[in-house]
Design a protein around this motif. Structure first.
Motif, PDB file in Angstrom:
ATOM      1  N   HIS A  78      20.957  23.930  68.112  1.00  0.00           N
ATOM      2  CA  HIS A  78      22.167  23.458  67.078  1.00  0.00           C
ATOM      3  C   HIS A  78      22.408  24.515  66.612  1.00  0.00           C
ATOM      4  O   HIS A  78      21.686  25.352  65.622  1.00  0.00           O
ATOM      5  CB  HIS A  78      21.476  22.269  66.436  1.00  0.00           C
ATOM      6  CG  HIS A  78      22.666  21.790  65.618  1.00  0.00           C
ATOM      7  ND1 HIS A  78      23.768  21.050  66.195  1.00  0.00           N
ATOM      8  CD2 HIS A  78      22.920  21.813  64.192  1.00  0.00           C
ATOM      9  CE1 HIS A  78      24.586  20.446  65.283  1.00  0.00           C
ATOM     10  NE2 HIS A  78      23.999  20.991  63.985  1.00  0.00           N
ATOM     11  N   LEU A  79      23.755  24.882  65.919  1.00  0.00           N
ATOM     12  CA  LEU A  79      24.319  25.473  65.206  1.00  0.00           C
ATOM     13  C   LEU A  79      25.166  24.793  64.054  1.00  0.00           C
ATOM     14  O   LEU A  79      26.093  23.943  64.396  1.00  0.00           O
ATOM     15  CB  LEU A  79      25.452  26.627  65.669  1.00  0.00           C
ATOM     16  CG  LEU A  79      24.930  27.575  66.954  1.00  0.00           C
ATOM     17  CD1 LEU A  79      26.001  28.501  67.431  1.00  0.00           C
ATOM     18  CD2 LEU A  79      23.832  28.573  66.016  1.00  0.00           C
ATOM     19  N   SER A  80      24.715  24.645  62.845  1.00  0.00           N
ATOM     20  CA  SER A  80      25.150  23.938  61.804  1.00  0.00           C
ATOM     21  C   SER A  80      26.606  23.963  61.436  1.00  0.00           C
ATOM     22  O   SER A  80      27.172  22.975  61.077  1.00  0.00           O
ATOM     23  CB  SER A  80      24.512  23.937  60.677  1.00  0.00           C
ATOM     24  OG  SER A  80      24.449  25.091  59.716  1.00  0.00           O
ATOM     25  N   GLY A  81      27.074  24.910  61.623  1.00  0.00           N
ATOM     26  CA  GLY A  81      28.311  25.217  60.894  1.00  0.00           C
ATOM     27  C   GLY A  81      28.114  25.507  59.362  1.00  0.00           C
ATOM     28  O   GLY A  81      27.036  25.416  58.926  1.00  0.00           O
ATOM     29  N   ASP A  82      29.159  25.753  58.618  1.00  0.00           N
ATOM     30  CA  ASP A  82      28.982  25.877  57.027  1.00  0.00           C
ATOM     31  C   ASP A  82      28.710  24.574  56.437  1.00  0.00           C
ATOM     32  O   ASP A  82      29.030  23.627  56.801  1.00  0.00           O
ATOM     33  CB  ASP A  82      30.396  26.228  56.650  1.00  0.00           C
ATOM     34  CG  ASP A  82      30.718  27.855  57.220  1.00  0.00           C
ATOM     35  OD1 ASP A  82      29.789  28.486  57.625  1.00  0.00           O
ATOM     36  OD2 ASP A  82      32.082  28.274  56.660  1.00  0.00           O
ATOM     37  N   LEU A  83      27.531  24.721  55.739  1.00  0.00           N
ATOM     38  CA  LEU A  83      27.023  23.379  55.288  1.00  0.00           C
ATOM     39  C   LEU A  83      27.403  23.476  53.487  1.00  0.00           C
ATOM     40  O   LEU A  83      27.913  22.320  53.077  1.00  0.00           O
ATOM     41  CB  LEU A  83      25.285  23.639  55.054  1.00  0.00           C
ATOM     42  CG  LEU A  83      25.085  23.523  56.784  1.00  0.00           C
ATOM     43  CD1 LEU A  83      23.099  23.968  56.432  1.00  0.00           C
ATOM     44  CD2 LEU A  83      25.012  22.291  57.222  1.00  0.00           C
ATOM     45  N   ALA A  84      27.361  24.503  52.648  1.00  0.00           N
ATOM     46  CA  ALA A  84      27.719  24.386  51.421  1.00  0.00           C
ATOM     47  C   ALA A  84      27.661  25.958  50.970  1.00  0.00           C
ATOM     48  O   ALA A  84      27.211  26.799  51.412  1.00  0.00           O
ATOM     49  CB  ALA A  84      26.757  23.684  50.615  1.00  0.00           C
ATOM     50  N   TYR A 134      27.626  32.634  48.727  1.00  0.00           N
ATOM     51  CA  TYR A 134      26.518  32.671  49.949  1.00  0.00           C
ATOM     52  C   TYR A 134      26.897  31.358  50.620  1.00  0.00           C
ATOM     53  O   TYR A 134      26.698  30.237  50.002  1.00  0.00           O
ATOM     54  CB  TYR A 134      25.305  32.859  49.732  1.00  0.00           C
ATOM     55  CG  TYR A 134      24.685  34.014  49.047  1.00  0.00           C
ATOM     56  CD1 TYR A 134      24.602  35.288  49.941  1.00  0.00           C
ATOM     57  CD2 TYR A 134      24.759  34.548  47.681  1.00  0.00           C
ATOM     58  CE1 TYR A 134      24.295  36.591  49.481  1.00  0.00           C
ATOM     59  CE2 TYR A 134      24.539  35.677  47.142  1.00  0.00           C
ATOM     60  CZ  TYR A 134      24.235  36.709  48.115  1.00  0.00           C
ATOM     61  OH  TYR A 134      23.995  37.924  47.531  1.00  0.00           O
ATOM     62  N   ILE A 135      27.283  31.310  52.025  1.00  0.00           N
ATOM     63  CA  ILE A 135      27.503  30.225  52.541  1.00  0.00           C
ATOM     64  C   ILE A 135      26.476  29.901  53.425  1.00  0.00           C
ATOM     65  O   ILE A 135      25.879  30.445  54.276  1.00  0.00           O
ATOM     66  CB  ILE A 135      28.905  30.150  53.420  1.00  0.00           C
ATOM     67  CG1 ILE A 135      29.962  30.763  52.651  1.00  0.00           C
ATOM     68  CG2 ILE A 135      29.055  28.985  54.371  1.00  0.00           C
ATOM     69  CD1 ILE A 135      30.291  29.837  51.497  1.00  0.00           C
TER      70      ILE A 135
END
Length: 71
Positions: free
Chosen positions: A40-46, A21-22
């Protein structure tokens, strides 16, 4: 799965990729006409093995992002 405040909505719904899960977050608010407006859209975090861990990470990240900008 949205965190609601009086001004902002956090959508921490993770995406599934390569068996994990991203975590990512979409932070939005409502415009004068009531339509959603992305802040805001964070993008992939972890990446996480457990969905709930990805959700919790994204919520925490978004709340810290909002605190740093809007205190």
């Amino acid at each position: 799965m949205h965190f609601n405040s009086t001004r902002f909505t956090i959508d921490p719904t993770p995406r599934r990729a390569d068996g994990e899960y991203i975590a990512h977050a979409r932070i939005s608010t409502h415009g004068v006409d009531g339509s959603a407006c992305d802040i805001h859209l964070s993008g992939d975090l972890a990446g996480f093995d457990v969905r709930e861990d990805a959700v919790a990470y994204a919520k925490n990240w978004a709340q810290e992002w909002l605190d740093a900008r809007f205190g």
